[in-house]
Write an enzyme that holds these catalytic residues in place. Sequence first.
Site, PDB file in Angstrom:
ATOM      1  N   LYS A  54      -7.096  -5.902  28.202  1.00 32.19           N
ATOM      2  CA  LYS A  54      -7.862  -7.052  27.689  1.00 32.19           C
ATOM      3  C   LYS A  54      -7.555  -7.273  26.212  1.00 32.19           C
ATOM      4  O   LYS A  54      -7.330  -8.400  25.771  1.00 32.19           O
ATOM      5  CB  LYS A  54      -9.364  -6.809  27.897  1.00 32.19           C
ATOM      6  CG  LYS A  54      -9.797  -6.989  29.339  1.00 32.19           C
ATOM      7  CD  LYS A  54     -11.174  -6.423  29.619  1.00 32.19           C
ATOM      8  CE  LYS A  54     -11.451  -6.439  31.127  1.00 32.19           C
ATOM      9  NZ  LYS A  54     -12.591  -5.649  31.537  1.00 32.19           N
ATOM     10  N   GLN A  98     -17.893  -3.179  29.478  1.00 28.17           N
ATOM     11  CA  GLN A  98     -17.082  -2.644  30.573  1.00 28.17           C
ATOM     12  C   GLN A  98     -17.929  -1.796  31.517  1.00 28.17           C
ATOM     13  O   GLN A  98     -18.666  -0.912  31.074  1.00 28.17           O
ATOM     14  CB  GLN A  98     -15.915  -1.820  29.998  1.00 28.17           C
ATOM     15  CG  GLN A  98     -14.918  -1.335  31.016  1.00 28.17           C
ATOM     16  CD  GLN A  98     -14.138  -2.460  31.687  1.00 28.17           C
ATOM     17  OE1 GLN A  98     -13.887  -3.504  31.105  1.00 28.17           O
ATOM     18  NE2 GLN A  98     -13.766  -2.260  32.936  1.00 28.17           N
ATOM     19  N   ASP A 121     -18.035 -12.729  31.420  1.00 33.75           N
ATOM     20  CA  ASP A 121     -17.867 -12.096  32.740  1.00 33.75           C
ATOM     21  C   ASP A 121     -18.546 -12.938  33.827  1.00 33.75           C
ATOM     22  O   ASP A 121     -18.223 -12.814  35.009  1.00 33.75           O
ATOM     23  CB  ASP A 121     -18.558 -10.725  32.738  1.00 33.75           C
ATOM     24  CG  ASP A 121     -17.579  -9.562  32.732  1.00 33.75           C
ATOM     25  OD1 ASP A 121     -16.427  -9.741  33.179  1.00 33.75           O
ATOM     26  OD2 ASP A 121     -17.979  -8.473  32.290  1.00 33.75           O
TER      27      ASP A 121
HETATM   28  N1  GUN Z   1     -15.127  -3.083  35.489  1.00 35.52           N
HETATM   29  C1  GUN Z   1     -14.189  -3.370  36.414  1.00 35.52           C
HETATM   30  N2  GUN Z   1     -13.985  -4.714  36.464  1.00 35.52           N
HETATM   31  C2  GUN Z   1     -14.799  -5.265  35.553  1.00 35.52           C
HETATM   32  C3  GUN Z   1     -15.032  -6.609  35.130  1.00 35.52           C
HETATM   33  O1  GUN Z   1     -14.443  -7.574  35.611  1.00 35.52           O
HETATM   34  N3  GUN Z   1     -15.950  -6.763  34.141  1.00 35.52           N
HETATM   35  C4  GUN Z   1     -16.614  -5.728  33.580  1.00 35.52           C
HETATM   36  N4  GUN Z   1     -17.506  -6.000  32.631  1.00 35.52           N
HETATM   37  N5  GUN Z   1     -16.424  -4.473  33.956  1.00 35.52           N
HETATM   38  C5  GUN Z   1     -15.517  -4.246  34.932  1.00 35.52           C
END
Ligand code: GUN
Length: 302
Positions: A54, A98, A121
């Site tokens: 990211k 996350q 998200d």
């Molecule tokens: N953990 C695994 N995939 C994701 C996601 O798309 N967003 C977040 N916040 N955590 C994750």
Amino acid sequence: MTAKLIKGTEIREDILEEVKAEVAQIKEKHGVVPGLVTILVGENPASISYVTLKIKTANRLGFKEIQDTQSEDISEADLLALVDKYNKDEAINGILVQLPLPKHIDEKKVLNAIDPDKDVDGFHPVNVGRLMIGGKEVKFPPCTPAGIQEMIVRTGVETSGAECVVVGRSNIVGKPIANMMLQKGDGANATVTVVHTRTKDLEAHCKRADILVVAAGVPGLVKPQWIKPGACVIDVGVNRVGEKISEKTGKKIAILKGDVDFDEAKEIAGSITPVPGGVGPMTVTMLMVNTLKSLKFKLGLM
Ligand code: GUN
């Protein structure tokens, strides 16, 4: 017949170039860039690798990017205070916490504390509600479903009036993609069926699908003979079925298999996503799109 391959890795590059150009334009006109903070708690290796990707992607696009890493034993109250700090930070347009979080922290409480207008998200109940209403109400569609819809549209698959069958009913993929495909609008207007573990005749439903989205997390669940000839097949499954030595790096890597038996399915489908290299690369891409959108909403450009 061999299906057209829907390559997430290529679609990702097209979208990221579009985002990068828009970021440069906004910077020139308005003197600001999208700001994204990624909050990582602890040292889960999968989370570290997601977050690293990211950050790398945000940097490439010219975003302001903050990685905020916190120790595994941070208290829930301190994490909530941290979220609040970024809610108030004018330079931050997107906040991503996350997941998963350590067990002593209530994940729902933390996600609900994020300002819905910075919830890139799309997990906050306000954004889930906005998605349900559809149309101009929608601010941040969750990233994986948004990526799936983008792939379908960019492949030129007709969605209006199409039979779309979604296998799986998770909050992150199944429910939102079903909702998005049935809305009024471009890239949607489909007739949607959601099937799941309690569905009586999975095969019969899959066989009707013009667009088949499989997000069950069960390797090889959908059999090739269940696919309607010419259908568009989106395989969201990323299942680790073993390990191998990478030819490139010489290191051990996971063998990944989708929820659809790709080799046989590609001889029947009209278009199909591979695993890996299909839906996977789209999630981070759409996170960048949502963060840019957040800034555009703030500037009144959307
Ligand atoms: N953990 C695994 N995939 C994701 C996601 O798309 N967003 C977040 N916040 N955590 C994750």
